[in-house]
Design a protein around this motif. Structure first.
Motif, short mmCIF file in Angstrom:
data_model
loop_
_atom_site.label_atom_id
_atom_site.label_comp_id
_atom_site.label_asym_id
_atom_site.label_seq_id
_atom_site.Cartn_x
_atom_site.Cartn_y
_atom_site.Cartn_z
N SER A 1 0.86 -1.22 -0.02
CA SER A 1 -0.04 0.12 -0.16
C SER A 1 0.80 1.17 -0.08
CB SER A 1 -1.06 0.03 1.33
OG SER A 1 -0.20 0.06 2.46
N VAL A 2 2.02 0.94 0.10
CA VAL A 2 3.12 2.28 0.06
C VAL A 2 2.90 2.81 -1.19
CG1 VAL A 2 5.43 2.93 0.12
CG2 VAL A 2 4.74 1.07 1.35
N ASP A 3 2.82 4.12 -1.20
CA ASP A 3 2.70 5.07 -2.31
C ASP A 3 4.01 5.62 -2.81
OD1 ASP A 3 0.39 7.24 -3.70
OD2 ASP A 3 2.58 7.70 -3.72
N LEU A 4 4.41 5.32 -4.02
CA LEU A 4 5.80 5.45 -4.29
C LEU A 4 6.01 6.95 -5.07
CD1 LEU A 4 5.95 1.93 -5.64
CD2 LEU A 4 7.65 3.01 -3.97
N SER A 5 5.01 7.79 -5.05
CA SER A 5 5.30 9.00 -5.44
C SER A 5 6.11 9.97 -4.79
CB SER A 5 4.08 9.80 -5.80
OG SER A 5 3.25 9.92 -4.76
N LEU A 6 6.58 9.47 -3.46
CA LEU A 6 7.42 10.24 -2.79
C LEU A 6 8.97 9.87 -2.89
CD1 LEU A 6 8.88 8.39 -0.10
CD2 LEU A 6 6.58 7.61 -0.24
N VAL A 7 9.09 8.81 -3.75
CA VAL A 7 10.33 8.16 -4.12
C VAL A 7 11.22 9.04 -4.64
CG1 VAL A 7 11.63 6.48 -5.23
CG2 VAL A 7 9.48 5.83 -4.14
N HIS A 8 12.53 9.37 -4.16
CA HIS A 8 13.75 10.35 -4.41
C HIS A 8 14.55 9.58 -5.58
CE1 HIS A 8 12.80 13.21 -1.31
NE2 HIS A 8 12.44 12.02 -0.63
N ALA B 1 2.51 6.25 5.55
CA ALA B 1 1.88 7.25 6.55
C ALA B 1 1.08 8.34 5.63
CB ALA B 1 2.78 7.56 7.47
N TYR B 2 1.85 8.84 4.84
CA TYR B 2 1.73 10.23 4.21
C TYR B 2 1.50 9.60 2.53
CZ TYR B 2 1.70 12.04 8.60
OH TYR B 2 1.61 12.14 10.21
N PRO B 3 0.66 9.41 1.67
CA PRO B 3 0.94 9.07 0.36
C PRO B 3 0.92 10.29 -0.28
CG PRO B 3 -0.95 7.71 1.34
CD PRO B 3 -0.47 8.57 2.77
N ASN B 4 1.97 10.41 -1.24
CA ASN B 4 2.20 11.73 -1.96
C ASN B 4 3.10 12.64 -1.11
OD1 ASN B 4 0.71 10.61 -4.24
ND2 ASN B 4 -1.01 11.18 -3.39
N SER C 1 -1.54 16.46 -0.16
CA SER C 1 -0.40 15.61 -0.43
C SER C 1 0.92 16.24 -0.47
CB SER C 1 -0.57 15.31 -1.78
OG SER C 1 -0.66 16.51 -2.63
N ASN C 2 1.17 17.43 0.00
CA ASN C 2 2.64 17.97 -0.18
C ASN C 2 3.26 18.08 1.27
OD1 ASN C 2 2.79 18.02 -3.04
ND2 ASN C 2 1.62 20.27 -3.07
N LEU C 3 2.67 17.25 1.83
CA LEU C 3 3.38 17.18 3.40
C LEU C 3 5.01 16.82 3.24
CD1 LEU C 3 1.42 17.76 5.60
CD2 LEU C 3 1.48 15.40 6.23
N ARG C 4 5.55 17.62 4.00
CA ARG C 4 7.28 17.28 3.79
C ARG C 4 7.36 16.15 5.39
NH1 ARG C 4 8.58 22.74 1.60
NH2 ARG C 4 7.57 23.84 3.30
N VAL C 5 7.84 15.22 4.91
CA VAL C 5 7.99 14.01 5.91
C VAL C 5 9.62 13.75 6.20
CG1 VAL C 5 7.26 11.91 6.65
CG2 VAL C 5 5.82 13.24 5.52
N ALA C 6 9.97 14.21 7.23
CA ALA C 6 11.25 13.57 7.46
C ALA C 6 11.45 12.25 7.91
CB ALA C 6 11.96 14.69 8.55
N TYR C 7 12.70 11.72 7.51
CA TYR C 7 12.82 10.17 7.93
C TYR C 7 14.47 10.27 7.94
CZ TYR C 7 14.07 8.96 3.24
OH TYR C 7 14.67 8.85 2.06
#
Ligand SMILES: O=C(O)C(=O)C[C@]1(C(=O)O)C=C[C@@H](O)C=C1
Length: 424
Positions: A89-96, A144-147, A123-129
């Protein structure tokens, strides 16, 4: 190269390091970052900024901007398999994706989108990991936060600071793994920082053994990975690479990246299938976690708490210290405050009490004993909007010298699937 297709991906990579998140004024940092970036006075190594004195107090950030990526051989299909899980279910549009045809892309100039303020919703939430692209923490951010825009940080502490300084809107950090146990560092940081837990996600962790193309398993003399990943694959590694030394690395994907960047033919990494894709490594062995029930639990952190609700399952996390001289009976009393109200505990963890690590006991006739003092972290299955939870906590307060609610948040109720085979 073909013209842009619908699979052209717009990716950004902002990589936070400890030195870049050190300042106290978020706004000035943002400005410094933009100036620093524009002037290009800092250099890069492996896509990571190398610190400079004139840049140390600024906020961030290496930005490797828009990378247009065509879809050779069905990239869409390939990245639909994340972490070994086809139906992830992981949304991959976040992928760098920083690579174009396998090569690191050039750092691109800032555009107007870099100047927009941090969004609070959408959807443009900035998420630090913590980690680099391909780490499980990145997959957790995506679940947790798709897109979202996932922001890699070199340390857990930096991810906390990124949110505190408004560089990121959320942090997603691992706290425990079903095989490896608790990630103690993050428990300590939860207390040191003032962020609130606003959610949790659980990620099935499907490890692979990765090496440069052409390398055989029996030629591997060193295996590198995150200590948790090495612990989760201990028995498999005993069988696969019995003579190889094991070395700890910052995160799983960074280990894979390191092998690729340094062309190491004697070294393998324990990391995700996605890390293999990103860093052009081959998978020597797939699914090498010692148990199929290998799940890591991540917490989502924000500057503000969410309003607790009662219309869905909630969990609440607290931390407390026992009143001095009250002994172990305090723990019994605290736990019974929940038990009598039929509130289930899902986790209890103790950590050293950093402000008061020792308690000296005894009157001197037999000498003195030094007992250790603890902070207790408890997760329980109830929402702070429920009266029984409020009553339990007011009772707990009577027995404790310190009590903090770290957050009351929805439980991750994702249907359970253990392995890709079972998904199919
Ligand atoms: O190294 C990574 O890929 C991480 O995201 C870190 C981490 C961890 O800290 O436990 C997360 C999940 C796995 O359990 C292994 C490592």
């Amino acid at each position: 190269m073909q013209a842009a297709t619908s699979w052209d991906l717009k990716f950004r990579s902002t990589n936070l390091t400890a030195s870049t998140a050190r300042s106290t004024n978020a706004m000035s940092k943002r400005v410094n970052f933009l100036c620093g970036y524009r002037s290009k006075r800092f250099s890069f190594r492996n896509g990571v900024s190398v610190s400079r004195t004139d840049w140390q107090s600024s906020c961030a950030i290496l930005a490797s901007k828009v990378a247009s990526v065509e879809d050779p051989g069905g990239l869409a299909d390939k990245i639909a398999v994340v972490n070994g899980h086809k139906n992830s279910s992981v949304d991959l549009s976040l992928v760098h994706v920083e690579t174009t045809n396998g090569k690191l892309s050039q750092v691109q100039p800032l555009t107007i989108t870099d100047l927009s303020p941090a969004p609070l919703h959408g959807s443009n939430l900035r998420v630090a990991y913590q980690g680099v692209p391909g780490a499980y923490s990145e997959a957790a951010a995506g679940k947790a936060y798709p897109n979202c825009e996932a922001i890699p940080c070199d340390q857990f502490d930096v991810a906390f600071q990124a949110v505190e300084l408004w560089i990121a809107d959320r942090a997603v950090l691992p706290v425990e793994n079903s095989l490896g146990g608790s990630i103690h560092r993050n428990y300590d940081l939860l207390l040191r920082h003032r962020l609130h837990i606003v959610g949790e996600v659980q990620i099935p962790v499907h490890h692979c053994l990765l090496a440069l193309p052409g390398v055989r398993t029996d030629c591997v003399s060193r295996v590198i990975s995150h200590p948790q990943a090495l612990a989760q694959t201990e028995r498999s590694l005993d069988n696969l690479t019995p003579r190889a030394a094991r070395e700890a690395f910052h995160d799983t994907a960074a280990a894979a990246e390191y092998i690729a960047a340094n062309n190491l033919h004697d070294t393998a990494a324990v990391a995700s299938a996605r890390a293999a894709e990103l860093y052009n490594l081959q998978i020597l062995a797939d699914g090498i976690q010692d148990d199929t029930g290998n799940v890591t639990r991540f917490l989502m952190l924000a500057r503000e708490p969410i309003i607790p609700r009662t219309d869905r399952p909630f969990k609440t996390s607290i931390v407390f210290a026992a009143q001095e001289h009250k002994g172990t009976s305090v723990l019994f009393k605290v736990l019974s405050a929940f038990a009598f109200r039929n509130i289930s505990l899902t986790k209890i963890e103790s950590r050293p009490h950093h402000n008061r690590p020792l308690r000296v006991v005894g009157d001197g006739s037999f000498g003195t004993a030094k007992n250790f003092e603890y902070m207790f972290y408890v997760d329980f299955e109830a929402s702070m909007a429920e009266t029984r939870a409020q009553n339990a906590l007011s009772e707990v307060q009577e027995y404790t010298s310190f009590l903090r609610v770290l957050g009351s948040y929805p439980m991750d109720m994702t249907p359970w699937s253990m392995s890709p085979t079972e998904d199919a």
